[in-house]
Scaffold this active site. Sequence first.
Site, PDB file in Angstrom:
ATOM      1  N   GLY A 127      36.646  44.688  48.146  1.00  0.00           N
ATOM      2  CA  GLY A 127      36.506  44.128  46.807  1.00  0.00           C
ATOM      3  C   GLY A 127      36.358  45.171  45.717  1.00  0.00           C
ATOM      4  O   GLY A 127      35.881  44.855  44.623  1.00  0.00           O
ATOM      5  N   LEU A 159      50.409  33.335  50.920  1.00  0.00           N
ATOM      6  CA  LEU A 159      50.200  32.015  50.333  1.00  0.00           C
ATOM      7  C   LEU A 159      51.478  31.190  50.397  1.00  0.00           C
ATOM      8  O   LEU A 159      52.584  31.727  50.288  1.00  0.00           O
ATOM      9  CB  LEU A 159      49.726  32.179  48.890  1.00  0.00           C
ATOM     10  CG  LEU A 159      48.376  32.896  48.791  1.00  0.00           C
ATOM     11  CD1 LEU A 159      48.158  33.462  47.399  1.00  0.00           C
ATOM     12  CD2 LEU A 159      47.235  31.968  49.188  1.00  0.00           C
ATOM     13  N   ASN A 207      38.658  46.523  43.887  1.00  0.00           N
ATOM     14  CA  ASN A 207      39.468  46.149  42.718  1.00  0.00           C
ATOM     15  C   ASN A 207      38.788  45.032  41.932  1.00  0.00           C
ATOM     16  O   ASN A 207      38.782  45.055  40.696  1.00  0.00           O
ATOM     17  CB  ASN A 207      40.870  45.721  43.154  1.00  0.00           C
ATOM     18  CG  ASN A 207      41.777  46.913  43.374  1.00  0.00           C
ATOM     19  OD1 ASN A 207      42.127  47.620  42.429  1.00  0.00           O
ATOM     20  ND2 ASN A 207      42.117  47.172  44.624  1.00  0.00           N
ATOM     21  N   THR A 254      42.169  54.909  43.667  1.00  0.00           N
ATOM     22  CA  THR A 254      41.575  55.321  42.383  1.00  0.00           C
ATOM     23  C   THR A 254      42.445  54.847  41.215  1.00  0.00           C
ATOM     24  O   THR A 254      41.913  54.450  40.174  1.00  0.00           O
ATOM     25  CB  THR A 254      41.408  56.857  42.287  1.00  0.00           C
ATOM     26  OG1 THR A 254      42.696  57.475  42.344  1.00  0.00           O
ATOM     27  CG2 THR A 254      40.521  57.398  43.397  1.00  0.00           C
ATOM     28  N   HIS A 279      49.500  45.524  44.759  1.00  0.00           N
ATOM     29  CA  HIS A 279      50.099  45.923  46.027  1.00  0.00           C
ATOM     30  C   HIS A 279      50.164  47.450  46.084  1.00  0.00           C
ATOM     31  O   HIS A 279      50.671  48.086  45.147  1.00  0.00           O
ATOM     32  CB  HIS A 279      51.507  45.333  46.157  1.00  0.00           C
ATOM     33  CG  HIS A 279      52.162  45.701  47.445  1.00  0.00           C
ATOM     34  ND1 HIS A 279      51.844  45.088  48.638  1.00  0.00           N
ATOM     35  CD2 HIS A 279      53.081  46.639  47.739  1.00  0.00           C
ATOM     36  CE1 HIS A 279      52.559  45.631  49.606  1.00  0.00           C
ATOM     37  NE2 HIS A 279      53.318  46.576  49.091  1.00  0.00           N
TER      38      HIS A 279
HETATM   39  N1  NHR Z   1      51.645  35.233  48.851  1.00  0.00           N
HETATM   40  C1  NHR Z   1      52.843  35.062  48.300  1.00  0.00           C
HETATM   41  N2  NHR Z   1      53.402  33.870  48.425  1.00  0.00           N
HETATM   42  N3  NHR Z   1      53.499  36.027  47.614  1.00  0.00           N
HETATM   43  C2  NHR Z   1      52.944  37.253  47.502  1.00  0.00           C
HETATM   44  O1  NHR Z   1      53.608  38.178  46.831  1.00  0.00           O
HETATM   45  C3  NHR Z   1      51.681  37.508  48.085  1.00  0.00           C
HETATM   46  C4  NHR Z   1      51.051  36.448  48.774  1.00  0.00           C
HETATM   47  C5  NHR Z   1      49.815  36.650  49.387  1.00  0.00           C
HETATM   48  C6  NHR Z   1      49.227  37.882  49.367  1.00  0.00           C
HETATM   49  C7  NHR Z   1      49.276  40.291  48.837  1.00  0.00           C
HETATM   50  C8  NHR Z   1      50.202  41.111  49.760  1.00  0.00           C
HETATM   51  C9  NHR Z   1      50.132  42.596  49.491  1.00  0.00           C
HETATM   52  O2  NHR Z   1      49.851  43.006  48.368  1.00  0.00           O
HETATM   53  C10 NHR Z   1      49.869  38.933  48.726  1.00  0.00           C
HETATM   54  C11 NHR Z   1      51.078  38.758  48.062  1.00  0.00           C
HETATM   55  C12 NHR Z   1      49.050  39.891  53.134  1.00  0.00           C
HETATM   56  C13 NHR Z   1      50.207  40.010  53.880  1.00  0.00           C
HETATM   57  C14 NHR Z   1      50.241  39.581  55.319  1.00  0.00           C
HETATM   58  O3  NHR Z   1      51.225  39.813  56.012  1.00  0.00           O
HETATM   59  C15 NHR Z   1      51.349  40.502  53.273  1.00  0.00           C
HETATM   60  C16 NHR Z   1      51.313  40.853  51.938  1.00  0.00           C
HETATM   61  C17 NHR Z   1      50.155  40.716  51.189  1.00  0.00           C
HETATM   62  C18 NHR Z   1      49.019  40.260  51.793  1.00  0.00           C
HETATM   63  N4  NHR Z   1      49.181  38.893  55.830  1.00  0.00           N
HETATM   64  C19 NHR Z   1      49.067  38.364  57.181  1.00  0.00           C
HETATM   65  C20 NHR Z   1      49.325  36.856  57.199  1.00  0.00           C
HETATM   66  O4  NHR Z   1      49.683  36.370  58.273  1.00  0.00           O
HETATM   67  C21 NHR Z   1      47.694  38.608  57.733  1.00  0.00           C
HETATM   68  C22 NHR Z   1      47.314  40.042  57.777  1.00  0.00           C
HETATM   69  C23 NHR Z   1      45.834  40.284  58.007  1.00  0.00           C
HETATM   70  O5  NHR Z   1      45.037  39.314  58.056  1.00  0.00           O
HETATM   71  O6  NHR Z   1      45.444  41.459  58.097  1.00  0.00           O
HETATM   72  O7  NHR Z   1      49.099  36.178  56.173  1.00  0.00           O
HETATM   73  O8  NHR Z   1      50.450  43.383  50.393  1.00  0.00           O
HETATM   74  C1  GAR Z   2      43.808  47.746  48.001  1.00  0.00           C
HETATM   75  O1  GAR Z   2      44.356  49.011  48.272  1.00  0.00           O
HETATM   76  C2  GAR Z   2      44.907  46.743  47.738  1.00  0.00           C
HETATM   77  O2  GAR Z   2      45.972  47.271  47.004  1.00  0.00           O
HETATM   78  C3  GAR Z   2      45.322  46.445  49.144  1.00  0.00           C
HETATM   79  O3  GAR Z   2      44.138  46.396  49.897  1.00  0.00           O
HETATM   80  C4  GAR Z   2      43.146  47.183  49.264  1.00  0.00           C
HETATM   81  C5  GAR Z   2      41.976  46.312  48.944  1.00  0.00           C
HETATM   82  O4  GAR Z   2      40.912  47.074  48.479  1.00  0.00           O
HETATM   83  N1  GAR Z   2      46.003  45.200  49.207  1.00  0.00           N
HETATM   84  C6  GAR Z   2      46.814  44.907  50.211  1.00  0.00           C
HETATM   85  O5  GAR Z   2      47.097  45.712  51.078  1.00  0.00           O
HETATM   86  C7  GAR Z   2      47.372  43.510  50.172  1.00  0.00           C
HETATM   87  N2  GAR Z   2      48.149  43.309  51.349  1.00  0.00           N
HETATM   88  P1  GAR Z   2      39.672  46.377  47.767  1.00  0.00           P
HETATM   89  O6  GAR Z   2      39.276  45.175  48.629  1.00  0.00           O
HETATM   90  O7  GAR Z   2      38.617  47.410  47.789  1.00  0.00           O
HETATM   91  O8  GAR Z   2      40.091  45.961  46.408  1.00  0.00           O
END
Ligand code: NHR
Ligand code: GAR
Length: 193
Positions: A12, A97, A14, A176, A113
Amino acid sequence: MKNIVILISGGGSNMAAIVKTAQQQDWAQRLGARVAAVISNKAEAKGLVFAREQGIATAVLDHQRFATREAFDAELMALIDPYQPALVVLAGFMRILTPGFVAHYAGRLVNIHPSLLPAFAGLHTHQRALDAGCKFAGVTVHQVTAELDLGPILDQAVVPVLPGDTAETLAARVLTQEHVIYPRAVAALLPRL
Ligand code: NHR
Ligand code: GAR
């Protein structure tokens, strides 16, 4: 009052950067906004402790309790909607999502991201950037659309990849910059919402 709801899964930092700069730079008051709630899909997320200390409402919704993504997202929407959020902020939120969730918050859903999108959408961004021999890496704030990590870009920052970097050292350098650009992007977006 423009409510911001932040979704987290872990540290958390961010979310904390958004809460802290909102206070220090006074943008929340100026924009008539506040972080109304922080919601995590993991009960052990460290960020929940900070949010509670700040007096922010928190909730936990464990995705493992749900048979389908649709059922999880429906309950998540039920937790978020009472706040009538101007903006829903994904801050290290790790669950993909559903299109229904994304459509429900269309135009008011953003993500950070840890790569220079459109390079390295998805997971393990830092190791993939190192494996590809990238000389620069970075971070992107983008609107969330149903297509993973490919919504319109709002802001980016670049960091160098340095000799001897590991995924961990690179991630720390990128983080950072995340703390600089995410609050800035949120503050820039709010007047238009
Ligand atoms: N949902 C949608 N529809 N579109 C995006 O652009 C999203 C999203 C949900 C989350 C963050 C994203 C990132 O910044 C995000 C963007 C999780 C996964 C993933 O594969 C991929 C991308 C992002 C976040 N999650 C697995 C799943 O099955 C679980 C992985 C885990 O629990 O560690 O959902 O990278
Ligand atoms: C951050 O580096 C964010 O960009 C990344 O996880 C970290 C969360 O840090 N997000 C993802 O990889 C989404 N798939 P935080 O919980 O300290 O903000």
